[in-house]
Motif scaffolding. Structure first.
Motif, PDB file in Angstrom:
ATOM      1  N   VAL A  21       0.837  -1.206   0.000  1.00 41.28           N
ATOM      2  CA  VAL A  21       0.000   0.000   0.000  1.00 41.28           C
ATOM      3  C   VAL A  21       0.872   1.257   0.000  1.00 41.28           C
ATOM      4  CG1 VAL A  21      -1.651   1.357   1.359  1.00 41.28           C
ATOM      5  CG2 VAL A  21      -2.015  -1.096   1.058  1.00 41.28           C
ATOM      6  N   VAL A  22       1.941   1.250   0.801  1.00 44.02           N
ATOM      7  CA  VAL A  22       2.863   2.394   0.841  1.00 44.02           C
ATOM      8  C   VAL A  22       3.528   2.586  -0.518  1.00 44.02           C
ATOM      9  CG1 VAL A  22       5.010   3.256   1.834  1.00 44.02           C
ATOM     10  CG2 VAL A  22       3.280   2.235   3.315  1.00 44.02           C
ATOM     11  N   PHE A  23       3.961   1.477  -1.141  1.00 44.58           N
ATOM     12  CA  PHE A  23       4.593   1.563  -2.457  1.00 44.58           C
ATOM     13  C   PHE A  23       3.621   2.138  -3.490  1.00 44.58           C
ATOM     14  CE2 PHE A  23       5.184  -0.466  -6.632  1.00 44.58           C
ATOM     15  CZ  PHE A  23       6.431   0.054  -6.970  1.00 44.58           C
ATOM     16  N   LEU A  24       2.392   1.644  -3.496  1.00 44.94           N
ATOM     17  CA  LEU A  24       1.398   2.136  -4.445  1.00 44.94           C
ATOM     18  C   LEU A  24       1.095   3.616  -4.207  1.00 44.94           C
ATOM     19  CD1 LEU A  24      -1.002  -0.940  -4.501  1.00 44.94           C
ATOM     20  CD2 LEU A  24       0.514  -0.179  -6.336  1.00 44.94           C
ATOM     21  N   ARG A  25       1.101   4.015  -2.950  1.00 46.89           N
ATOM     22  CA  ARG A  25       0.907   5.434  -2.623  1.00 46.89           C
ATOM     23  C   ARG A  25       1.997   6.279  -3.288  1.00 46.89           C
ATOM     24  NH1 ARG A  25       3.185   8.940   0.939  1.00 46.89           N
ATOM     25  NH2 ARG A  25       1.848  10.636   1.718  1.00 46.89           N
ATOM     26  N   GLU A  26       3.243   5.830  -3.198  1.00 47.42           N
ATOM     27  CA  GLU A  26       4.351   6.585  -3.789  1.00 47.42           C
ATOM     28  C   GLU A  26       4.266   6.621  -5.315  1.00 47.42           C
ATOM     29  OE1 GLU A  26       6.533   8.371  -1.954  1.00 47.42           O
ATOM     30  OE2 GLU A  26       5.225   7.725  -0.318  1.00 47.42           O
ATOM     31  N   THR A  27       3.686   5.571  -5.916  1.00 44.76           N
ATOM     32  CA  THR A  27       3.535   5.581  -7.374  1.00 44.76           C
ATOM     33  C   THR A  27       2.574   6.683  -7.821  1.00 44.76           C
ATOM     34  OG1 THR A  27       1.723   3.951  -7.374  1.00 44.76           O
ATOM     35  CG2 THR A  27       3.975   3.093  -7.565  1.00 44.76           C
ATOM     36  N   GLY A  28       1.734   7.142  -6.887  1.00 43.98           N
ATOM     37  CA  GLY A  28       0.839   8.251  -7.214  1.00 43.98           C
ATOM     38  C   GLY A  28       1.613   9.502  -7.599  1.00 43.98           C
TER      39      GLY A  28
END
Length: 222
Positions: A21-28
């Motif tokens: 979830v943290v990784f996907l947040r950063e992809t934003g």
């Protein structure tokens, strides 16, 4: 009562769901900045020494719950662009959570429903943490506060000594300096160990010499 099944769920949440979830947040940040022409973007996964670098992905040794985004500059810069960039993490987790939640509500993902329920929970948690304007524990504004101040006052609050989205070039320079210091420390420790071994050898040698002398003295006495 907290049992074995709860422990397994906790491990899955801590070591799989939360980091993803943290990784996907950063992809934003990445997805939005690419739209506006980003230079030298990088997604760093983990911390500590580098394991491998694949294009814009920098994979570090220590994995748990640590991903962050950096870039050098944007071809297009405006208030609108910066609002969009800081809204990126919110939108990615929000869209992802809504899609997965809709799939669960319509009977899909039933086989791993518990896993996906937790995934949706943590995705919404980060959306809430990002979207409600506030200052975090370290005194820095979250994305919601940055967006709010930009929209209301027309000013950016992300200018400070430690930028919220740092420069990739500066980050790389700091990383190289840090690795050099670590190597110097290792060399120093290695030298200390070698010196200690040499001292121990000298002590043993002196002890042996002393023992020989004592044996000679005893022989003379006889």
């Amino acid at each position: 009562m907290f049992g074995l099944a709860d422990l397994l769920s906790l491990i899955i949440s801590a070591f799989i769901i939360l980091p993803v979830v943290v990784f996907l947040r950063e992809t934003g940040y990445l997805l939005v900045s690419v739209i506006f022409g980003v230079n030298n973007p990088r997604l760093t996964i983990g911390s500590g020494p580098r394991l491998i670098k694949l294009g814009m992905f920098d994979i570090r040794k220590y994995y748990h719950l640590y991903s962050w985004y950096s870039y050098d500059s944007l071809k297009r810069e405006s208030k609108f662009v910066y609002v969009c960039i800081y809204a990126g993490p919110i939108l990615v987790n929000l869209v992802l959570a809504l899609v997965i939640n809709a799939l669960i509500a319509n009977g899909y993902l039933e086989e791993y429903k518990t896993f996906w329920d937790r995934f949706v929970f943590y995705a919404f948690y980060y959306v809430l943490f990002d979207i409600v304007p506030m200052k975090t524990a370290n005194g820095k504004p979250n994305n919601g506060l940055i967006i709010y101040e930009m929209l209301r006052y027309g000013r950016r609050t992300d200018y400070n000594q430690e930028p919220f989205i740092p420069s990739t070039t500066e980050v790389e320079e700091e990383y190289q300096e840090e690795m050099e210091k670590i190597e110097e420390l290792k060399e120093h420790q290695k030298e200390q160990v070698e010196e200690q071994k040499e001292r121990e050898k000298e002590v043993l040698k002196e002890q042996k010499e002393q023992e020989k002398e004592e044996i000679k003295e005893k022989k003379k006495e006889k």
